[in-house]
Scaffold this motif. Structure first.
Motif, PDB file in Angstrom:
ATOM      1  N   UNK A 137       0.841  -1.207   0.000  1.00  0.00           N
ATOM      2  CA  UNK A 137       0.000   0.000   0.000  1.00  0.00           C
ATOM      3  C   UNK A 137       0.876   1.256   0.000  1.00  0.00           C
ATOM      4  N   UNK A 138       0.591   2.164  -0.929  1.00  0.00           N
ATOM      5  CA  UNK A 138       1.362   3.401  -1.034  1.00  0.00           C
ATOM      6  C   UNK A 138       0.613   4.602  -0.468  1.00  0.00           C
ATOM      7  N   UNK A 139      -0.710   4.572  -0.471  1.00  0.00           N
ATOM      8  CA  UNK A 139      -1.500   5.691   0.033  1.00  0.00           C
ATOM      9  C   UNK A 139      -2.873   5.192   0.435  1.00  0.00           C
ATOM     10  N   UNK A 140      -3.572   6.006   1.195  1.00  0.00           N
ATOM     11  CA  UNK A 140      -4.879   5.628   1.717  1.00  0.00           C
ATOM     12  C   UNK A 140      -5.928   6.639   1.260  1.00  0.00           C
ATOM     13  N   UNK A 141      -7.167   6.202   1.097  1.00  0.00           N
ATOM     14  CA  UNK A 141      -8.203   7.121   0.606  1.00  0.00           C
ATOM     15  C   UNK A 141      -8.573   8.181   1.632  1.00  0.00           C
ATOM     16  N   UNK A 171      -8.196  14.414   8.386  1.00  0.00           N
ATOM     17  CA  UNK A 171      -8.368  13.239   7.530  1.00  0.00           C
ATOM     18  C   UNK A 171      -7.359  12.153   7.873  1.00  0.00           C
ATOM     19  N   UNK A 172      -7.825  10.918   7.932  1.00  0.00           N
ATOM     20  CA  UNK A 172      -6.968   9.791   8.294  1.00  0.00           C
ATOM     21  C   UNK A 172      -5.866   9.578   7.251  1.00  0.00           C
ATOM     22  N   UNK A 173      -6.256   9.435   5.991  1.00  0.00           N
ATOM     23  CA  UNK A 173      -5.290   9.111   4.946  1.00  0.00           C
ATOM     24  C   UNK A 173      -4.264  10.188   4.733  1.00  0.00           C
ATOM     25  N   UNK A 174      -4.689  11.450   4.690  1.00  0.00           N
ATOM     26  CA  UNK A 174      -3.746  12.544   4.465  1.00  0.00           C
ATOM     27  C   UNK A 174      -2.818  12.736   5.648  1.00  0.00           C
ATOM     28  N   UNK A 175      -3.336  12.611   6.866  1.00  0.00           N
ATOM     29  CA  UNK A 175      -2.483  12.730   8.055  1.00  0.00           C
ATOM     30  C   UNK A 175      -1.405  11.653   8.060  1.00  0.00           C
ATOM     31  N   UNK A 176      -1.787  10.406   7.782  1.00  0.00           N
ATOM     32  CA  UNK A 176      -0.811   9.312   7.775  1.00  0.00           C
ATOM     33  C   UNK A 176       0.288   9.566   6.756  1.00  0.00           C
ATOM     34  N   UNK A 177      -0.084   9.994   5.567  1.00  0.00           N
ATOM     35  CA  UNK A 177       0.905  10.181   4.500  1.00  0.00           C
ATOM     36  C   UNK A 177       1.809  11.369   4.784  1.00  0.00           C
ATOM     37  N   UNK A 196       0.133  16.660  12.324  1.00  0.00           N
ATOM     38  CA  UNK A 196       0.065  16.919  10.882  1.00  0.00           C
ATOM     39  C   UNK A 196       0.106  18.403  10.562  1.00  0.00           C
ATOM     40  N   UNK A 197      -0.399  19.252  11.468  1.00  0.00           N
ATOM     41  CA  UNK A 197      -0.354  20.691  11.229  1.00  0.00           C
ATOM     42  C   UNK A 197       1.089  21.177  11.237  1.00  0.00           C
ATOM     43  N   UNK A 198       1.863  20.761  12.231  1.00  0.00           N
ATOM     44  CA  UNK A 198       3.278  21.131  12.269  1.00  0.00           C
ATOM     45  C   UNK A 198       4.038  20.550  11.087  1.00  0.00           C
ATOM     46  N   UNK A 216       1.297  13.271  -6.241  1.00  0.00           N
ATOM     47  CA  UNK A 216      -0.070  12.763  -6.063  1.00  0.00           C
ATOM     48  C   UNK A 216      -0.146  11.759  -4.901  1.00  0.00           C
ATOM     49  N   UNK A 217       0.294  12.220  -3.732  1.00  0.00           N
ATOM     50  CA  UNK A 217       0.349  11.329  -2.578  1.00  0.00           C
ATOM     51  C   UNK A 217      -1.013  11.142  -1.908  1.00  0.00           C
ATOM     52  N   UNK A 218      -1.989  12.002  -2.220  1.00  0.00           N
ATOM     53  CA  UNK A 218      -3.329  11.866  -1.660  1.00  0.00           C
ATOM     54  C   UNK A 218      -4.278  11.341  -2.725  1.00  0.00           C
ATOM     55  N   UNK A 219      -5.339  10.695  -2.288  1.00  0.00           N
ATOM     56  CA  UNK A 219      -6.382  10.285  -3.220  1.00  0.00           C
ATOM     57  C   UNK A 219      -7.726  10.298  -2.512  1.00  0.00           C
ATOM     58  N   UNK A 220      -8.762  10.670  -3.256  1.00  0.00           N
ATOM     59  CA  UNK A 220     -10.110  10.667  -2.690  1.00  0.00           C
ATOM     60  C   UNK A 220     -10.654   9.249  -2.685  1.00  0.00           C
ATOM     61  N   UNK A 221     -11.477   8.942  -1.697  1.00  0.00           N
ATOM     62  CA  UNK A 221     -12.135   7.637  -1.666  1.00  0.00           C
ATOM     63  C   UNK A 221     -13.026   7.485  -2.888  1.00  0.00           C
TER      64      UNK A 221
END
Length: 421
Positions: A137-141, A171-177, A196-198, A216-221
């Motif tokens: 897995x490279x990224x999460x929705x 957001x879970x996926x964006x914070x993790x990435x 994630x803010x810092x 393109x590290x983020x993706x929408x579900x």
């Protein structure tokens, strides 16, 4: 059983140095060395490797190209970059296939510790097929609403970085990435960030723009109607847990770093469920059917169907991505905190309590059956008597949380999905 670790670098002297540096690890690791990408692939073809550590810039096939191929042909292999080069274009190409980045020169203790930690994580997922899938897995929705807000704002020349950071932190996926990326050695971060803010503020607008638009590290579900309700409930639930866990940590005098780690642990505590819904929907469905038919707990049903729970899946993936140990402990043990090897006050305790109190105060936000508060665990910590005070703090936190614009939007989306489900 020994772990097989492959080091790839076009400089023979550097490989010789690694041989000497890591000689004490020969009892635990079977080490292989290759001077090029093609040589590395031949070694993997003969002997599958648990970890590959590659230089970035090599003639012919560079590190990014090699790790892309390793991911394709050996998806269960953990992939590291170890390099002294910091060319942004090359880094962006490596973001997807690389689990963690290390910088040359890398001290013996740091290298041994990082690789040993990665190898230890593998015991969390004993099933080989599951290990292959999660490691690849490279990224999460992400929540489509938040994804659209972030990508739209990033394209604006006068975008407000603080607003973008606050959206990502919901957001879970964006914070993790973003937490994975900010700890890349190429960005020169000298300390562990759990906020994630810092992380967004540290990267800055131009780097963030390149990461989001070019890499393109983020993706929408995806629009997957059968799971829309579950996904929206998961995001709303996780955000509420994060807010309450942070409030509980603050009530116990937590410092800024502790508050940041607790918020992220709360937001990510069910990231394994996100993996199940987005990558293993059939197994997710079967486990949820068992909950209803046999009145099993979430973890019991998942263990019967999958062999492990969402807790181990999430802890494994976030561990691969280099998140801190206190966050990994919270993910792995939030349903059974007494199983954690370290019995101290930590984000794990705050997340465990927050999940129970959110269910009590906002039962409509629960994504599964009611969690069970472990009284023995809290008594071990000497904190059982703090529960009434924590309840009051969580009530206050939820009032503030539900009044925030992004939270209101997420809960409205969840409500609309539930009405039309």
């Amino acid at each position: 059983m020994k772990q097989h670790i492959l080091f790839v670098d076009d400089e023979p002297n550097l490989l010789d140095g690694l041989r000497r540096m890591l000689r004490p690890m020969r009892q635990d690791w079977e080490m292989h060395f290759a001077e090029s990408g093609p040589d590395a692939l031949q070694i993997i073809d003969r002997q599958p490797c648990d970890v590959v550590v590659s230089d970035m810039r090599m003639p012919g096939m560079d590190g990014s190209q090699l790790l892309h191929k390793v991911r394709q042909y050996s998806p269960e292999t953990i992939r590291f970059i170890l390099s002294g080069h910091s060319d942004q274009g090359m880094i962006l190409r490596s973001v997807g296939p690389t689990h963690q980045f290390l910088a040359k020169p890398c001290g013996a203790a740091e290298l041994k510790g990082t690789l040993a930690r990665a190898c230890r994580l593998r015991h969390l997922l004993p099933d080989h097929q599951l290990l292959r899938l999660v490691t690849s897995i490279e990224r999460l929705p992400s929540v489509p609403y938040l994804y659209d807000q972030v990508t739209g704002a990033i394209r604006e020349p006068l975008a407000d970085l603080e607003t973008i950071a606050e959206l990502i932190a919901c957001d879970i996926g964006m914070t993790a990435k973003i937490l994975q990326i900010v700890h890349s050695a190429f960005f020169g971060l000298q300390r562990q960030l759990s906020s994630p803010i810092q992380a967004v503020e540290f990267l800055g607008f131009e780097t963030l723009q390149a990461i989001v638009i070019k890499a393109q590290v983020f993706m929408a579900a995806e629009d997957r109607a059968p799971y829309d309700k579950a996904l929206q409930a998961l995001w709303a639930h996780s955000l509420a847990i994060a807010a309450c866990a942070r409030e509980i940590m603050a009530a116990e005098g937590g410092d800024t770093a502790g508050l940041d780690a607790t918020f992220s642990a709360g937001l990510l505590h069910d990231v394994g469920t996100l993996v199940l819904i987005s990558h293993l929907p059939a197994l997710y469905d079967r486990s949820r059917e068992l909950i209803g038919v046999q009145s099993l707990s979430v973890c019991s049903a998942e263990r019967d169907v999958i062999g492990v729970t969402h807790a181990e899946i999430g802890a494994y993936l976030m561990g691969l991505w280099g998140l801190s140990d206190v966050i990994i402990d919270a993910l792995a043990y939030h349903h059974q905190p007494l199983a954690c090897p370290t019995q101290t006050w930590s984000p794990l305790a705050a997340v465990h309590v927050a999940e129970t109190l959110v269910h009590e105060l906002l039962p409509d936000l629960m994504v599964e059956s009611a969690p069970v508060l472990d009284r023995d665990y809290l008594e071990t910590l000497g904190l059982w008597d703090r529960l009434p005070a924590w309840r009051e703090h969580c009530q206050h936190a939820l009032q503030q949380h539900l009044s925030a614009p992004v939270s209101r939007q997420l809960f409205q989306i969840q409500h609309e999905v539930a009405v039309h489900a």
